[in-house]
Scaffold this active site. Structure first.
Site, PDB file in Angstrom:
ATOM      1  N   GLY A   1      21.719  21.264 -18.550  1.00  0.00           N
ATOM      2  CA  GLY A   1      21.302  20.068 -18.125  1.00  0.00           C
ATOM      3  C   GLY A   1      22.093  18.996 -19.170  1.00  0.00           C
TER       4      GLY A   1
ATOM      5  N   GLY B   1      22.379  15.541 -19.236  1.00  0.00           N
ATOM      6  CA  GLY B   1      21.297  14.156 -19.087  1.00  0.00           C
ATOM      7  C   GLY B   1      21.287  13.849 -20.521  1.00  0.00           C
TER       8      GLY B   1
ATOM      9  N   TRP C   1      19.000  13.148 -22.731  1.00  0.00           N
ATOM     10  CA  TRP C   1      18.567  14.370 -23.340  1.00  0.00           C
ATOM     11  C   TRP C   1      18.778  15.649 -23.862  1.00  0.00           C
ATOM     12  CZ3 TRP C   1      16.293  13.733 -28.084  1.00  0.00           C
ATOM     13  CH2 TRP C   1      15.728  14.557 -29.373  1.00  0.00           C
TER      14      TRP C   1
ATOM     15  N   ARG D   1      26.338  20.566 -14.252  1.00  0.00           N
ATOM     16  CA  ARG D   1      26.451  20.306 -12.811  1.00  0.00           C
ATOM     17  C   ARG D   1      27.646  19.582 -12.122  1.00  0.00           C
ATOM     18  NH1 ARG D   1      22.053  22.311 -10.220  1.00  0.00           N
ATOM     19  NH2 ARG D   1      20.121  22.158 -11.075  1.00  0.00           N
TER      20      ARG D   1
ATOM     21  N   TYR E   1      25.600   9.061 -19.591  1.00  0.00           N
ATOM     22  CA  TYR E   1      24.014   8.892 -19.605  1.00  0.00           C
ATOM     23  C   TYR E   1      24.454   8.480 -21.397  1.00  0.00           C
ATOM     24  CZ  TYR E   1      23.350  12.009 -16.063  1.00  0.00           C
ATOM     25  OH  TYR E   1      22.683  12.371 -14.593  1.00  0.00           O
TER      26      TYR E   1
ATOM     27  N   LYS F   1       2.126  11.074 -20.808  1.00  0.00           N
ATOM     28  CA  LYS F   1       2.758  10.341 -21.312  1.00  0.00           C
ATOM     29  C   LYS F   1       3.152   9.571 -19.966  1.00  0.00           C
ATOM     30  CE  LYS F   1       6.570  11.634 -22.359  1.00  0.00           C
ATOM     31  NZ  LYS F   1       7.843  10.838 -22.152  1.00  0.00           N
TER      32      LYS F   1
ATOM     33  N   ASP G   1       5.204  10.227 -28.880  1.00  0.00           N
ATOM     34  CA  ASP G   1       5.828  10.096 -27.797  1.00  0.00           C
ATOM     35  C   ASP G   1       5.301   9.240 -26.317  1.00  0.00           C
ATOM     36  OD1 ASP G   1       7.622  10.732 -25.548  1.00  0.00           O
ATOM     37  OD2 ASP G   1       6.755  12.369 -25.243  1.00  0.00           O
TER      38      ASP G   1
END
Length: 335
Positions: A11, A13, A15, A34, A51, A191, A244
């Protein structure tokens, strides 16, 4: 001489890329995307412009769009895809990941339908692997800029967490351990819903006192549900709980807060998510969290109002009027 541990992050993204960058400073790291264009950009230009803008990525970070290649290379597998995509992604590689490879989740949501946490989905897809998560008050772009931050590696086996700590730590990124996987994971899930409420508060201009009340009472709801489900209530006073929560509710970069602000401006949920251009886990998670609250007979008035707004049954202004109608009890009863 022992071969270095190879970290693979699924992934690309904001993060996932940031965590891969942290690991790449310590050990060989491969990032799966991807998008073949994104993988090529990371390999040739040291950027993930969609990103992370122009921020330069470590030279030791490689990227690929080949999921099977990524799975086969992993000594440690980090799952950074959105929570709703965890099962479909891992199902493709369930026979490719070598035995006993530890798996860490970065996802902060619940799987629709099953209501399972990401670590539970991972354990089903990759049975026999040590499973945990990496979480905390982590705004990706700030960490990519080298600002000081901290996170928690949560696994049931503290020895596994101890082995994983140095893979992601740096001089300015502290990594702690916790064996309360349930509590740490629920903090990251819950959260996001409070952050939508915080964003709506900003958009409505209800004032800092009201927003502080929402954060404090939102933490009470998080702790109450977590403890009822079997988590350690102390976890919610730590990095994956209140830490968080503060970051996600206060930062202008928070996706869930930005969705709340957009809803307060009168946008629909679909319009707000389209404007954001990224996944806001709280939108998908709110209905599932309310199902859990009903199952465990836990009062969660803030989450209930957010879910009603996300579902289109109430406006943000109606939601805040509804919160004023909740009768206060003993604060220490967390109700």
């Amino acid at each position: 001489m022992a071969r270095p541990v190879r970290v693979v992050v699924l992934g690309a993204g904001s993060w996932g890329t940031t965590v891969a960058g942290l690991a790449a400073h310590n050990t060989p790291t491969l990032l799966w995307s991807r998008s073949s264009a994104a993988a090529e950009e990371i390999n040739t230009e040291r950027r993930n412009s969609r990103y992370l803008g122009d921020r330069e990525l470590p030279a030791g970070l490689r990227a690929t769009d080949d999921l099977v290649e990524a799975a086969r290379e992993a000594d440690v597998l980090v799952v950074g895809v959105p929570s709703h995509a965890v099962r479909s992604t891992l199902t493709e590689i369930s026979n490719e990941v070598r035995a006993w490879v530890p798996v860490l989740s970065l996802a902060k949501g619940l799987e629709p339908g099953t209501r399972q946490r990401p670590t539970e989905v991972i354990a089903e897809c990759l049975p026999g692997h040590p499973v945990g998560l990496l979480a905390g008050p982590n705004i990706a772009k700030e960490i990519a800029d080298g600002m000081a931050a901290a996170a928690v590696v949560a696994t049931q086996d503290d020895r596994v967490a101890s082995a994983l700590q140095p893979l992601f730590a740096s001089r300015v990124f502290r990594v702690y351990r916790n064996t309360d996987v349930l509590g740490c994971e629920l903090g990251g899930v819950l959260k996001n819903i409070v952050a939508i409420a915080s964003g709506m508060a900003d958009g409505l201009g209800v004032g800092d006192n009201t927003r502080a009340m929402v954060l404090a009472r939102g933490l009470a709801e998080m702790t109450r549900l977590g403890e009822t489900m079997g988590a350690d209530p102390r976890t919610f006073a730590g990095l994956t709980g209140v830490g968080d929560l503060i970051a996600t509710c206060m930062s202008p970069a928070s996706r869930n807060r930005r969705v709340g602000e957009a809803l307060a401006r009168g946008l629909t949920v679909d319009q707000a998510v389209a404007e954001l251009g990224q996944v806001a886990e709280g939108v998908k998670t709110a209905p599932t969290v309310m199902e859990l609250a009903r199952d465990f007979d836990v009062e969660m008035p803030i989450a209930a109002e957010v879910e009603a707004v996300v579902a289109g049954r109430r406006t943000p202004a109606d939601a805040y009027r509804g919160l004023r109608k909740v009768a206060p009890g003993d604060e220490h009863d967390m109700a």
